[in-house]
Design a protein around this motif. Structure first.
Motif, PDB file in Angstrom:
ATOM      1  N   LYS A  75       6.825 -82.177 108.421  1.00 16.64           N
ATOM      2  CA  LYS A  75       8.526 -82.034 107.823  1.00 16.64           C
ATOM      3  C   LYS A  75       9.468 -82.050 108.825  1.00 16.64           C
ATOM      4  O   LYS A  75      10.050 -83.058 109.277  1.00 16.64           O
ATOM      5  N   LEU A  76       8.483 -81.989 110.161  1.00 15.91           N
ATOM      6  CA  LEU A  76       9.289 -82.767 111.225  1.00 15.91           C
ATOM      7  C   LEU A  76       8.822 -83.993 111.839  1.00 15.91           C
ATOM      8  O   LEU A  76       9.524 -84.440 112.410  1.00 15.91           O
ATOM      9  N   ALA A  77       7.929 -84.223 111.382  1.00 21.95           N
ATOM     10  CA  ALA A  77       7.462 -86.044 111.022  1.00 21.95           C
ATOM     11  C   ALA A  77       8.297 -86.867 110.496  1.00 21.95           C
ATOM     12  O   ALA A  77       8.882 -87.742 111.002  1.00 21.95           O
ATOM     13  N   ILE A  78       9.228 -86.129 109.755  1.00 26.35           N
ATOM     14  CA  ILE A  78      10.160 -87.235 108.411  1.00 26.35           C
ATOM     15  C   ILE A  78      11.404 -86.974 109.162  1.00 26.35           C
ATOM     16  O   ILE A  78      11.956 -87.373 109.107  1.00 26.35           O
ATOM     17  N   ARG A  79      11.364 -85.582 109.519  1.00 23.77           N
ATOM     18  CA  ARG A  79      12.883 -86.006 109.721  1.00 23.77           C
ATOM     19  C   ARG A  79      13.166 -86.772 111.086  1.00 23.77           C
ATOM     20  O   ARG A  79      14.156 -87.595 111.355  1.00 23.77           O
ATOM     21  N   TYR A  80      12.086 -86.969 111.797  1.00 24.51           N
ATOM     22  CA  TYR A  80      11.825 -88.033 113.044  1.00 24.51           C
ATOM     23  C   TYR A  80      11.644 -89.575 112.439  1.00 24.51           C
ATOM     24  O   TYR A  80      11.593 -89.931 113.574  1.00 24.51           O
ATOM     25  N   ASN A  81      11.459 -89.676 111.527  1.00 23.81           N
ATOM     26  CA  ASN A  81      10.969 -90.893 110.808  1.00 23.81           C
ATOM     27  C   ASN A  81      10.214 -91.275 111.808  1.00 23.81           C
ATOM     28  O   ASN A  81       9.969 -92.851 111.291  1.00 23.81           O
ATOM     29  N   GLU A  82       8.693 -90.772 111.370  1.00 22.68           N
ATOM     30  CA  GLU A  82       7.398 -91.080 112.246  1.00 22.68           C
ATOM     31  C   GLU A  82       6.981 -91.378 110.586  1.00 22.68           C
ATOM     32  O   GLU A  82       6.124 -90.890 110.038  1.00 22.68           O
ATOM     33  N   LEU A  86      23.139 -77.505  99.815  1.00 24.49           N
ATOM     34  CA  LEU A  86      23.440 -77.971 100.731  1.00 24.49           C
ATOM     35  C   LEU A  86      24.188 -76.115 101.717  1.00 24.49           C
ATOM     36  O   LEU A  86      24.444 -76.449 103.137  1.00 24.49           O
ATOM     37  N   PHE A  87      23.896 -75.601 101.344  1.00 26.85           N
ATOM     38  CA  PHE A  87      24.188 -74.564 101.945  1.00 26.85           C
ATOM     39  C   PHE A  87      22.646 -73.720 102.739  1.00 26.85           C
ATOM     40  O   PHE A  87      22.566 -73.464 104.090  1.00 26.85           O
ATOM     41  N   THR A  88      21.532 -74.048 102.188  1.00 33.14           N
ATOM     42  CA  THR A  88      19.942 -74.377 102.775  1.00 33.14           C
ATOM     43  C   THR A  88      19.615 -75.607 104.072  1.00 33.14           C
ATOM     44  O   THR A  88      19.567 -74.915 104.935  1.00 33.14           O
ATOM     45  N   GLU A  89      20.455 -76.844 103.386  1.00 40.43           N
ATOM     46  CA  GLU A  89      19.891 -77.581 105.010  1.00 40.43           C
ATOM     47  C   GLU A  89      20.983 -77.413 105.984  1.00 40.43           C
ATOM     48  O   GLU A  89      20.317 -78.090 107.253  1.00 40.43           O
ATOM     49  N   GLY A  90      22.207 -77.278 105.509  1.00 45.37           N
ATOM     50  CA  GLY A  90      23.440 -77.415 106.171  1.00 45.37           C
ATOM     51  C   GLY A  90      23.593 -78.397 106.352  1.00 45.37           C
ATOM     52  O   GLY A  90      22.976 -79.871 105.318  1.00 45.37           O
ATOM     53  N   LEU A  91      25.447 -78.911 106.958  1.00 50.65           N
ATOM     54  CA  LEU A  91      25.389 -80.458 106.771  1.00 50.65           C
ATOM     55  C   LEU A  91      25.331 -82.127 107.062  1.00 50.65           C
ATOM     56  O   LEU A  91      25.747 -82.566 106.580  1.00 50.65           O
ATOM     57  N   ARG A  92      24.957 -81.683 108.313  1.00 49.18           N
ATOM     58  CA  ARG A  92      24.798 -82.631 108.719  1.00 49.18           C
ATOM     59  C   ARG A  92      23.011 -83.187 107.994  1.00 49.18           C
ATOM     60  O   ARG A  92      22.946 -84.654 108.176  1.00 49.18           O
ATOM     61  N   ARG A  93      22.311 -81.903 108.481  1.00 45.46           N
ATOM     62  CA  ARG A  93      21.085 -83.381 106.964  1.00 45.46           C
ATOM     63  C   ARG A  93      21.192 -83.325 106.084  1.00 45.46           C
ATOM     64  O   ARG A  93      20.847 -84.528 105.485  1.00 45.46           O
ATOM     65  N   TYR A  94      22.899 -83.077 105.028  1.00 41.62           N
ATOM     66  CA  TYR A  94      22.213 -83.092 103.674  1.00 41.62           C
ATOM     67  C   TYR A  94      23.416 -83.881 103.748  1.00 41.62           C
ATOM     68  O   TYR A  94      23.121 -85.233 102.633  1.00 41.62           O
ATOM     69  N   ALA A  95      24.015 -84.761 104.849  1.00 43.03           N
ATOM     70  CA  ALA A  95      24.896 -85.955 105.325  1.00 43.03           C
ATOM     71  C   ALA A  95      23.950 -87.409 105.783  1.00 43.03           C
ATOM     72  O   ALA A  95      24.663 -88.370 105.018  1.00 43.03           O
ATOM     73  N   LYS A  96      23.121 -86.972 106.266  1.00 43.00           N
ATOM     74  CA  LYS A  96      22.248 -87.844 106.250  1.00 43.00           C
ATOM     75  C   LYS A  96      21.247 -89.378 105.349  1.00 43.00           C
ATOM     76  O   LYS A  96      20.562 -89.886 104.901  1.00 43.00           O
ATOM     77  N   SER A  97      20.843 -88.243 103.927  1.00 45.88           N
ATOM     78  CA  SER A  97      20.533 -88.572 103.012  1.00 45.88           C
ATOM     79  C   SER A  97      21.637 -89.458 101.826  1.00 45.88           C
ATOM     80  O   SER A  97      22.628 -88.964 101.824  1.00 45.88           O
ATOM     81  N   TRP A  98      21.037 -90.993 101.831  1.00 45.33           N
ATOM     82  CA  TRP A  98      22.215 -91.551 100.500  1.00 45.33           C
ATOM     83  C   TRP A  98      22.291 -90.982  99.096  1.00 45.33           C
ATOM     84  O   TRP A  98      23.237 -90.907  98.773  1.00 45.33           O
ATOM     85  N   TYR A  99      21.375 -90.399  98.972  1.00 48.10           N
ATOM     86  CA  TYR A  99      21.225 -89.837  97.531  1.00 48.10           C
ATOM     87  C   TYR A  99      21.995 -88.364  97.496  1.00 48.10           C
ATOM     88  O   TYR A  99      22.908 -88.481  95.847  1.00 48.10           O
TER      89      TYR A  99
END
Length: 854
Positions: free
Chosen positions: A173-180, A336-349
């Protein structure tokens, strides 16, 4: 002196201009940084044992006194200092030997250099190369994983290196977050993710399609009973199948497809909600009587004798769509409650979902508002008298009958139903576009969806330039023909004719329509004609501007946009496998782990219980934060390190003591780097007899395998000896040809000398002089002249013999990889692979010696 310089911030000789001007390297290139740039593992290890480290530079936005002084003194030197430092920090040798967690270090360092590539544009290419090298390094480390146990430990590690935390696919999951993307698309990671995806239903992965269809039908029949059991007994074993990732994906996909089917059904039944049969007279005769009385008293028939009625109650399809929209809103709020606003807003979907829900909620709110308003109008008309209704009509207020009339000829342009249908149409388009989120699950459609997304990004980037050119020509044409749209209010004599320019460029909106549709070939060539006006100059300028617009937009910019989209498609095609696997992993990880088990709209059934559960969990966390005596191991999500647990349970006293010593050592180390004294203990701790492997032990083993492979690639192989043999053969023939030419030149010179001096020199005497036999006495002049040539011939002859002998020895001898040189370095190299390396070095040294003699 050193302390004074350090107080001034000149500990790296940054402010000294004259000291290192003639040096080969800049003063910031320390021996450790230079060795890290060259990936010299032995040199890096020796320097780190002496206590040398590479200090991480300050951030680019740092405003401390030291950074401010360096920027004022020399900006270029400051930028190069930072670049050289990051080159050393991103070195494979330095990360492998200094970091306790090379994968995490590479991820974090890669994110930093990517950020620097965006802010330091002048070194963008260099920082991007560093980020690419870090991605390749992590992939090569992952390729050294050999067993499933090692893969589980590597991918499940969570938190800092010192934390004994393990979560399912935490590092993935960390690799996906860092776009590796390369790390995520690696075969080992994909194997682990697919095994988790089919967890519990592994038979489905290997089953044929008829068997899959049969299992799906059985699951579809039993699904309502499973949902009921889940609502009343969520921990029951029989409903465990609902928590499997693949099953959750199928249920959510079927729910969304059902939503699209409801949209199609709603579109088909829209025309049936209003008809001529449902009129005011047929549905409300009492209200119709008042309507007729108003006509008789006011002599006005606003809506005709009778009119069709608006729908007062929603249809079943509209109610089901509303339920689906509410369920989707609950699902997005939970995410939104689980991921947080910042991570939620990073996805275009996610942003598309927010827009989709906003449009649907607005559309249904306006539609239900009209229905409520119509119902209240019916009650109001029944409660009011005819005189009151007539007064409402005379004062031009919103007449109650307006909300009952379905004839849109009498509606306002901003009627709520018109606005609702417009928003609903846009929401329908987004709903069908949202299905692209599910396409990466298919190997054939996934790359096409990725290419489409990349092309849309290119269009958005190029749109800014197109808007600039479009606005320039639109404003120019509107300013050129503005008079002809207002000529009726200016001219003294009215003219009964209309010009093309007057219609096409009447105002800003008309000019926009003309210029926009001409972009797609829908414009005419005579739109700038002025007709009866003899203003040829304005007309010619209009032709020039309109023609230049078509050349700039249609020929140049549109073809440039097509070329950009073609390049994006080619880039995706080249890395289609990596891009598709990464997109599929992002999709799968949304369903792996804890998440919404029931699809929309069934998720609202468990909404009250979920709210109570989250509230109690938040209260328990607050109580645990206040309680300082709560042990760290009480958290069920944090698993103790297997090495520490096995060290306490091991029956061997020596192994137990060594395990404790290594645990204590790991606790004393920093989060990012190893101490120099610990580097020598890597091998000694590898042989400890633990029952299970720890993360530190696995990473040390992987790093050692990687270093050995890198050193093995740098060794001299049998192919290299074949190249050496070919080089020697070619060199031999070149030398023989050179010696032949020189011998001919020597004979010619000797012949000329013999003719000049009158003393004949026979070929026999030359052969005797070459073989060392005595020759006849010559005069002093003859010896003085002929001596140097004879010596050169002798040396050339000896060199040719040496070269020929060396070539013969190399071609006839069978190269032994395991040479006799292993006796000399037997104490230092205790492995068989190093004896091969030494034999190769001896053979290479022999070749070097022959080359020097030649």
């Amino acid at each position: 002196m050193w302390k004074e310089r350090k107080k001034l911030g000149d500990d790296d000789y940054f402010f000294n201009k004259s000291m290192f001007e003639e040096s080969q390297f800049s003063p910031d290139i320390t021996p450790l940084i230079l060795a890290a740039h060259k990936n010299q593992y032995e040199v890096v290890q020796l320097l780190m044992l002496r206590g040398e480290i590479i200090n991480k530079p300050h951030k680019f936005q740092c405003a401390c006194q030291e950074c401010t002084n360096k920027m004022k003194f020399d900006k270029l030197r400051s930028a190069k200092y930072r670049l050289n430092a990051y080159r050393g920090l991103a070195s494979e040798a330095y990360i492998s030997l200094s970091s306790k967690d090379p994968i995490l270090t590479a991820f974090e360092l890669g994110a930093e250099v990517k950020h620097l590539s965006r802010v330091e544009k002048y070194f963008k290419r260099e920082y991007k190369d560093l980020a690419e090298g870090l991605s390749e390094y992590v992939v090569r480390l992952l390729s050294r994983v050999r067993t499933q146990e090692e893969l589980e430990i590597v991918l499940n590690k969570a938190g800092n290196p010192r934390d004994n935390k393990y979560e399912s696919l935490a590092r993935f999951k960390l690799a996906i977050r860092y776009n590796e993307k390369k790390f995520v698309a690696h075969s080992s990671c994909q194997q682990r993710m697919v095994s988790t995806w089919y967890e519990g239903i592994g038979v489905l992965e290997r089953a044929s399609w008829p068997k899959r269809v049969l299992l799906f039908m059985l699951f579809f029949i039993s699904y309502p009973f499973l949902v009921l059991i889940y609502l009343f007994a969520p921990r029951a074993k029989c409903i465990r199948i609902l928590r499997y990732p693949c099953v959750k994906f199928i249920c959510h996909m079927m729910s969304f497809l059902s939503f699209l089917v409801l949209i199609i059904v709603s579109t088909a039944e829209t025309s049936k909600t209003v008809s001529k049969d449902t009129t005011l007279f047929s549905k409300y005769p009492d209200i119709y009587a008042k309507y007729v009385q108003i006509f008789s008293t006011t002599n006005q028939t606003l809506y005709g004798i009778d009119f069709p009625m608006r729908p007062l109650i929603p249809t079943i399809t509209q109610l089901m769509l509303s339920t689906w929209v509410l369920g989707m809103a609950c699902q997005e709020c939970s995410q939104l409650f689980t991921e947080g606003l910042r991570r939620y807003a990073k996805s275009w979907y996610n942003l598309m979902d927010v827009s989709l829900l906003t449009l649907y909620c607005s559309s249904f709110t306006l539609r239900y508002f009209c229905m409520i308003k119509a119902f209240l109008s019916v009650q109001s008309i029944r409660g009011e008298s005819v005189d009151d209704l007539s007064n409402d009509l005379l004062y031009n207020e919103k007449w109650p009958f307006y909300w009952l009339n379905a004839d849109r000829f009498y509606w306002d342009s901003w009627d709520p139903i018109n606005m609702s249908e417009g928003l609903f149409a846009v929401a329908n388009i987004l709903s069908f576009s949202r299905i692209s989120y599910l396409l990466p699950a298919n190997e054939a459609l996934g790359p096409l969806q990725i290419s489409l997304g990349r092309m849309i990004k290119d269009i958005l980037k190029f749109l800014a330039f197109i808007v600039l050119v479009f606005s320039a020509f639109m404003v120019g044409l509107n300013n050129l023909f503005w008079y002809y749209s207002m000529r009726e209010s200016i001219e003294v004599t009215k003219h009964n004719f209309t010009t093309r320019a007057e219609v096409q460029f009447a105002d800003v909106l008309a000019t926009f329509r003309t210029v926009f549709w001409s972009l797609f070939g829908r414009g005419d060539t005579d739109v700038v004609k002025l007709g009866e006006y003899e203003n040829k100059f304005t007309e010619d300028i209009g032709y020039i501007i309109y023609g230049a617009y078509n050349i700039a937009m249609v020929i140049v910019l549109l073809n440039m946009l097509i070329a950009m989209m073609t390049r994006s498609y080619q880039d995706i095609t080249e890395d289609a496998d990596v891009e598709w696997k990464f997109a599929r992993s992002v999709l799968y990880m949304d369903y792996i782990g804890e998440g919404s088990v029931l699809p929309v709209p069934l998720n609202m059934l468990g909404l009250p219980k979920a709210i109570v559960r989250k509230f109690t969990r938040c209260c328990s966390k607050c109580c645990e934060s206040n309680d300082n005596e709560t042990p760290e191991d009480a958290n069920p999500d944090v698993a103790p390190e297997p090495m520490e647990r096995n060290g306490r349970q091991n029956g061997l006293n020596g192994a137990r003591s060594q395990a404790r010593s290594r645990d204590n050592l790991n606790l004393q180390l920093s989060d990012g780097h190893l101490k120099p004294a610990d580097i020598d203990r890597r091998r000694s701790t590898e042989s400890l007899p633990f029952g299970k492997k720890s993360y530190h032990k696995v990473m040390q083993t992987i790093v050692q395998r990687y270093i050995f492979d890198m050193q093995r690639e740098a060794e001299v192989t049998e192919d290299d000896f074949e190249e050496i043999k070919q080089d020697i053969s070619s060199f031999r023939y070149e030398m023989l040809n050179t010696l032949t030419v020189r011998e001919k030149q020597h004979d010619e010179v000797m012949l000329k000398l013999s003719q000049i001096l009158g003393v004949p020199i026979s070929p026999l005497e030359k052969l005797k002089s070459r073989s060392g036999s005595p020759i006849k006495q010559m005069s002093i002049d003859e010896e003085f002249v002929s001596g140097p040539y004879d010596n050169n011939v002798d040396k050339s002859y000896e060199n040719s013999q040496i070269v020929c002998e060396a070539d013969i020895n190399v071609e006839t001898s069978n190269v032994e990889i395991e040479g006799s040189g292993c006796d000399r370095n037997e104490e230092e190299n205790d492995k068989e692979g190093e004896t091969k390396e030494l034999g190769i070095e001896n053979s290479a040294n022999g070749y070097t010696k022959v080359s020097k003699e030649t």
